[in-house]
Scaffold this motif. Structure first.
Motif, PDB file in Angstrom:
ATOM      1  N   VAL A 176       0.835  -1.202   0.000  1.00  0.00           N
ATOM      2  CA  VAL A 176       0.000   0.000   0.000  1.00  0.00           C
ATOM      3  C   VAL A 176       0.872   1.255   0.000  1.00  0.00           C
ATOM      4  O   VAL A 176       0.562   2.245  -0.669  1.00  0.00           O
ATOM      5  N   ALA A 177       1.977   1.223   0.742  1.00  0.00           N
ATOM      6  CA  ALA A 177       2.895   2.362   0.765  1.00  0.00           C
ATOM      7  C   ALA A 177       3.439   2.648  -0.632  1.00  0.00           C
ATOM      8  O   ALA A 177       3.542   3.811  -1.059  1.00  0.00           O
ATOM      9  N   ILE A 178       3.747   1.597  -1.369  1.00  0.00           N
ATOM     10  CA  ILE A 178       4.224   1.754  -2.744  1.00  0.00           C
ATOM     11  C   ILE A 178       3.117   2.344  -3.624  1.00  0.00           C
ATOM     12  O   ILE A 178       3.365   3.218  -4.466  1.00  0.00           O
ATOM     13  N   GLU A 179       1.885   1.885  -3.424  1.00  0.00           N
ATOM     14  CA  GLU A 179       0.753   2.422  -4.191  1.00  0.00           C
ATOM     15  C   GLU A 179       0.557   3.908  -3.906  1.00  0.00           C
ATOM     16  O   GLU A 179       0.258   4.694  -4.816  1.00  0.00           O
ATOM     17  N   VAL A 180       0.709   4.301  -2.645  1.00  0.00           N
ATOM     18  CA  VAL A 180       0.559   5.708  -2.271  1.00  0.00           C
ATOM     19  C   VAL A 180       1.621   6.556  -2.962  1.00  0.00           C
ATOM     20  O   VAL A 180       1.340   7.653  -3.458  1.00  0.00           O
ATOM     21  N   MET A 181       2.844   6.059  -3.026  1.00  0.00           N
ATOM     22  CA  MET A 181       3.910   6.778  -3.717  1.00  0.00           C
ATOM     23  C   MET A 181       3.555   7.000  -5.184  1.00  0.00           C
ATOM     24  O   MET A 181       3.823   8.067  -5.756  1.00  0.00           O
ATOM     25  N   GLY A 182       2.933   5.996  -5.791  1.00  0.00           N
ATOM     26  CA  GLY A 182       2.508   6.134  -7.180  1.00  0.00           C
ATOM     27  C   GLY A 182       1.419   7.179  -7.340  1.00  0.00           C
ATOM     28  O   GLY A 182       1.381   7.914  -8.324  1.00  0.00           O
ATOM     29  N   GLN A 183       0.512   7.249  -6.359  1.00  0.00           N
ATOM     30  CA  GLN A 183      -0.557   8.247  -6.395  1.00  0.00           C
ATOM     31  C   GLN A 183       0.018   9.658  -6.288  1.00  0.00           C
ATOM     32  O   GLN A 183      -0.438  10.580  -6.956  1.00  0.00           O
ATOM     33  N   LYS A 217       2.984  -1.796 -11.243  1.00  0.00           N
ATOM     34  CA  LYS A 217       1.575  -1.415 -11.305  1.00  0.00           C
ATOM     35  C   LYS A 217       1.412   0.072 -10.997  1.00  0.00           C
ATOM     36  O   LYS A 217       0.678   0.795 -11.684  1.00  0.00           O
ATOM     37  N   ALA A 218       2.094   0.531  -9.940  1.00  0.00           N
ATOM     38  CA  ALA A 218       1.981   1.934  -9.532  1.00  0.00           C
ATOM     39  C   ALA A 218       2.483   2.863 -10.627  1.00  0.00           C
ATOM     40  O   ALA A 218       1.881   3.912 -10.903  1.00  0.00           O
ATOM     41  N   LEU A 219       3.573   2.498 -11.281  1.00  0.00           N
ATOM     42  CA  LEU A 219       4.126   3.321 -12.362  1.00  0.00           C
ATOM     43  C   LEU A 219       3.174   3.355 -13.557  1.00  0.00           C
ATOM     44  O   LEU A 219       2.996   4.407 -14.195  1.00  0.00           O
ATOM     45  N   ALA A 220       2.563   2.210 -13.865  1.00  0.00           N
ATOM     46  CA  ALA A 220       1.628   2.146 -14.991  1.00  0.00           C
ATOM     47  C   ALA A 220       0.402   3.021 -14.730  1.00  0.00           C
ATOM     48  O   ALA A 220      -0.066   3.747 -15.612  1.00  0.00           O
ATOM     49  N   ARG A 221      -0.117   2.964 -13.500  1.00  0.00           N
ATOM     50  CA  ARG A 221      -1.282   3.779 -13.151  1.00  0.00           C
ATOM     51  C   ARG A 221      -0.922   5.267 -13.134  1.00  0.00           C
ATOM     52  O   ARG A 221      -1.715   6.118 -13.534  1.00  0.00           O
ATOM     53  N   ARG A 222       0.288   5.557 -12.676  1.00  0.00           N
ATOM     54  CA  ARG A 222       0.751   6.951 -12.647  1.00  0.00           C
ATOM     55  C   ARG A 222       0.842   7.489 -14.071  1.00  0.00           C
ATOM     56  O   ARG A 222       0.430   8.623 -14.355  1.00  0.00           O
TER      57      ARG A 222
END
Length: 229
Positions: A176-183, A217-222
């Motif tokens: 989740v922390a990684i996802e937040v960084m992507g956001q 995933k986070a980079l792709a969404r970003r």
């Protein structure tokens, strides 16, 4: 009144029988597809159009899984499996797989292991346990962390919370922390995510491999979010 009750019971029995027939048909279809795949390439099955028990994949929804190993499927096929809890023979249909991977964004490496009844029973037990005070500590931590993603520019306190989460004993909290960084985005966050993603060569099951997948995933969404802007 008695006649009405007898009719209701007959209807219920008929519905139960119908569900059993559908299940049996799906099991037979999944077994037939498995036999066909032993003698011909799966792509040949749909040469003349989709066959029953098959659903085409939307690769645009699976792009964040794309790797040089080609794990992203072209389509889904009905899969028979045995429930891990009750031992019932079940079928994970192609349509269910498509929803799980493309809508719910479940991992392409995952597969069904429990029937619907056993999933519902486990969910009921979990919900009952979470009603106890302090039982959902991880859930509370995740909720607080996800709330940080709503801020356009992270504060020093928010950055500190994410760093602390990355050191957590819970892998799910680290993800989740990684996802937040992507956001959040931003040069520093993108650099950190790219560093995580670069460690994809690690073995399956390790935190480094899981972090690499989450970062991709986070980079792709970003990138998708930036394009929309």
């Amino acid at each position: 009144m008695c006649n009405g009750n007898r009719i209701d019971k007959q209807t219920m029995k008929s519905n139960k029988q119908r569900r059993a027939e559908i299940k049996a048909h799906r099991l037979e279809r999944a077994a037939a597809l498995k036999v066909q795949l032993r003698t011909q390439d799966a792509r040949q099955l749909s040469a003349g159009g989709l066959v029953p028990g098959m659903a085409m994949a939307d690769k645009s929804r699976l792009a964040h899984y794309n790797t040089t190993f080609g794990e992203v499927p072209d389509f889904y096929l009905d899969q028979a499996y045995t429930c891990r809890d009750c031992g019932a023979k079940e079928v994970w249909t192609a349509k269910q797989q498509k929803w799980w991977h493309e809508v719910a964004q479940g991992s392409v490496y995952s597969h069904a292991v429990r029937c619907r009844a056993c999933r519902q029973a486990r969910r009921a037990l979990r919900d009952a346990a979470l009603r106890n005070e302090g039982a959902n500590l991880l859930g509370d931590e995740v909720a607080r962390l996800r709330a940080l993603a709503t801020t356009e520019k992270p504060t020093a306190d928010a950055l500190a919370q994410v760093e602390a989460a990355l050191q957590s004993k819970w892998r799910s909290l680290r993800v989740v922390a990684i996802e937040v960084m992507g956001q959040w985005g931003g040069p520093r966050q993108i650099e950190r995510l790219q560093a995580f993603a670069a460690d994809r060569a690690s073995s399956y099951g390790t935190w480094e491999r899981e972090a690499a997948n989450a970062a991709e995933k986070a980079l792709a969404r970003r990138a998708e979010k930036d394009r929309e802007c």
